[in-house]
Write a protein that holds these residues in place. Structure first.
Motif, PDB file in Angstrom:
ATOM      1  N   TYR A   6       0.860  -1.178   0.000  1.00 36.28           N
ATOM      2  CA  TYR A   6       0.000   0.000   0.000  1.00 36.28           C
ATOM      3  C   TYR A   6       0.898   1.229   0.000  1.00 36.28           C
ATOM      4  O   TYR A   6       1.800   1.346   0.832  1.00 36.28           O
ATOM      5  CB  TYR A   6      -0.886   0.009   1.243  1.00 36.28           C
ATOM      6  N   TYR A  11      -3.177   0.248  -3.611  1.00 38.70           N
ATOM      7  CA  TYR A  11      -2.560  -1.068  -3.460  1.00 38.70           C
ATOM      8  C   TYR A  11      -1.882  -1.392  -4.796  1.00 38.70           C
ATOM      9  O   TYR A  11      -2.532  -1.395  -5.852  1.00 38.70           O
ATOM     10  CB  TYR A  11      -3.612  -2.131  -3.130  1.00 38.70           C
ATOM     11  N   GLU A  77      -5.721  -5.576   4.961  1.00 42.79           N
ATOM     12  CA  GLU A  77      -5.845  -5.826   3.527  1.00 42.79           C
ATOM     13  C   GLU A  77      -4.494  -6.188   2.904  1.00 42.79           C
ATOM     14  O   GLU A  77      -4.418  -7.088   2.054  1.00 42.79           O
ATOM     15  CB  GLU A  77      -6.443  -4.594   2.845  1.00 42.79           C
ATOM     16  N   VAL A  78      -3.434  -5.509   3.313  1.00 40.21           N
ATOM     17  CA  VAL A  78      -2.098  -5.847   2.802  1.00 40.21           C
ATOM     18  C   VAL A  78      -1.726  -7.267   3.194  1.00 40.21           C
ATOM     19  O   VAL A  78      -1.173  -8.030   2.382  1.00 40.21           O
ATOM     20  CB  VAL A  78      -1.054  -4.827   3.296  1.00 40.21           C
ATOM     21  N   ARG A  81      -3.818  -9.648   0.998  1.00 40.87           N
ATOM     22  CA  ARG A  81      -3.356  -9.701  -0.399  1.00 40.87           C
ATOM     23  C   ARG A  81      -2.039 -10.457  -0.533  1.00 40.87           C
ATOM     24  O   ARG A  81      -1.773 -11.054  -1.585  1.00 40.87           O
ATOM     25  CB  ARG A  81      -3.204  -8.285  -0.953  1.00 40.87           C
TER      26      ARG A  81
END
Length: 287
Positions: A6, A11, A77-78, A81
């Motif tokens: 990010y 992203y 989220e990072v 992913r």
């Protein structure tokens, strides 16, 4: 599998991640950072890490880039992913992008935020715990506010390179009075001859490690006496145990310093007990 990062609202693929050449973190090391361990799909001690981030930002007068809840959402989220179940998440906040000038930008610019994550093999850490590591001592030539977790780590880089070239895995900083401060990327502890767990007071000379703080909670639960005081290199070399702590190392025994064997040259029982109990005490935040 490609990695993702990010960077300032986007992203992106890790290989394509970039910041502006006039970002003050790049130009002046005008930035702070945090590293959190991820274990079994949980971020370890997240609240304490973010509390320290807020303190570091306040000490160098950078406005947080977003509310805490939004930042935690980005970290999650990072991690998702990058499919990290065991590993680390890294975040860095800089004063932002502005024309190169030592004084703060006027008007104030928006802070920059970078978040990355990667997987780490728990088996590699387990092997280090079982064998212990070697260390060397080096003069502490860092600036006087290492309690602020800034990215200005050149003395640490040079110290750890010196350790590597000596066949060791950590450098131990020693102040002008001959007392131990901390490791190049860790806090340092000894078990003294009386069996007390000793570490340097968390003043401006060391970073108030989050793992260090949680370890004190663990020691209290186990009934281990902890004393915060200065100690010399000589006392360290004669200690019953020496170990270092950090977000991704937790509690790592040191079995040799400057070529001198510590105790019997094997990891000690105190470090083992603390490591075994650590995650039952530490805060765990699900990804």
């Amino acid at each position: 599998m490609p990695r993702f990062a990010y960077v300032n609202g986007r992203y992106v693929r890790h290989a394509d991640a970039a910041v502006h050449i006039e970002d003050r973190g790049f130009v002046f090391a005008d930035a702070v950072y945090e590293v959190c361990q991820v274990r079994e799909r949980c971020i370890v001690d997240l609240s304490r890490h973010l509390d320290r981030l807020d303190r570091s930002l306040g000490e160098i007068r950078i406005r947080p880039p977003m509310p805490r809840a939004a930042l935690v959402g980005i970290m999650r989220e990072v991690l998702r992913r990058n499919r990290v179940a065991d590993g680390m998440v890294y975040l860095q906040v800089t004063r932002g992008v502005a024309r190169r000038d030592h004084v703060f930008p006027s008007p104030e610019v928006r802070a920059s935020l970078v978040v990355t994550a990667k997987s780490l093999d728990p088996a590699v850490s387990a092997a280090k715990y079982a064998a212990g590591i070697r260390a060397v001592t080096v003069p502490d030539n860092r600036w006087g506010r290492v309690d602020i977790k800034t990215v200005g780590l050149l003395p640490n880089v040079l110290a750890r390179q010196q350790a590597k070239e000596a066949g060791a895995q950590e450098a131990i900083f020693v102040d002008a009075e001959g007392n131990v401060t901390e490791g190049g990327a860790t806090n340092l502890w000894i078990v003294d001859r009386a069996g007390t767990l000793v570490t340097r007071p968390a003043d401006h000379a060391i970073l108030r490690g989050i793992t260090r703080t949680t370890l004190m909670d663990v020691a209290a639960k186990l009934g281990i006496l902890v004393e915060e005081r200065c100690f010399s290199v000589a006392e360290m070399l004669e200690a019953r145990e020496v170990f270092v702590t950090g977000a991704t190392t937790i509690c790592l025994p040191v079995v040799s310093i400057d070529g001198k064997t510590i105790a019997n040259g094997h990891p000690g029982m105190t470090a083992q007990k603390i490591r075994d109990a650590f995650f039952a005490v530490a805060e765990k935040t699900a990804i």
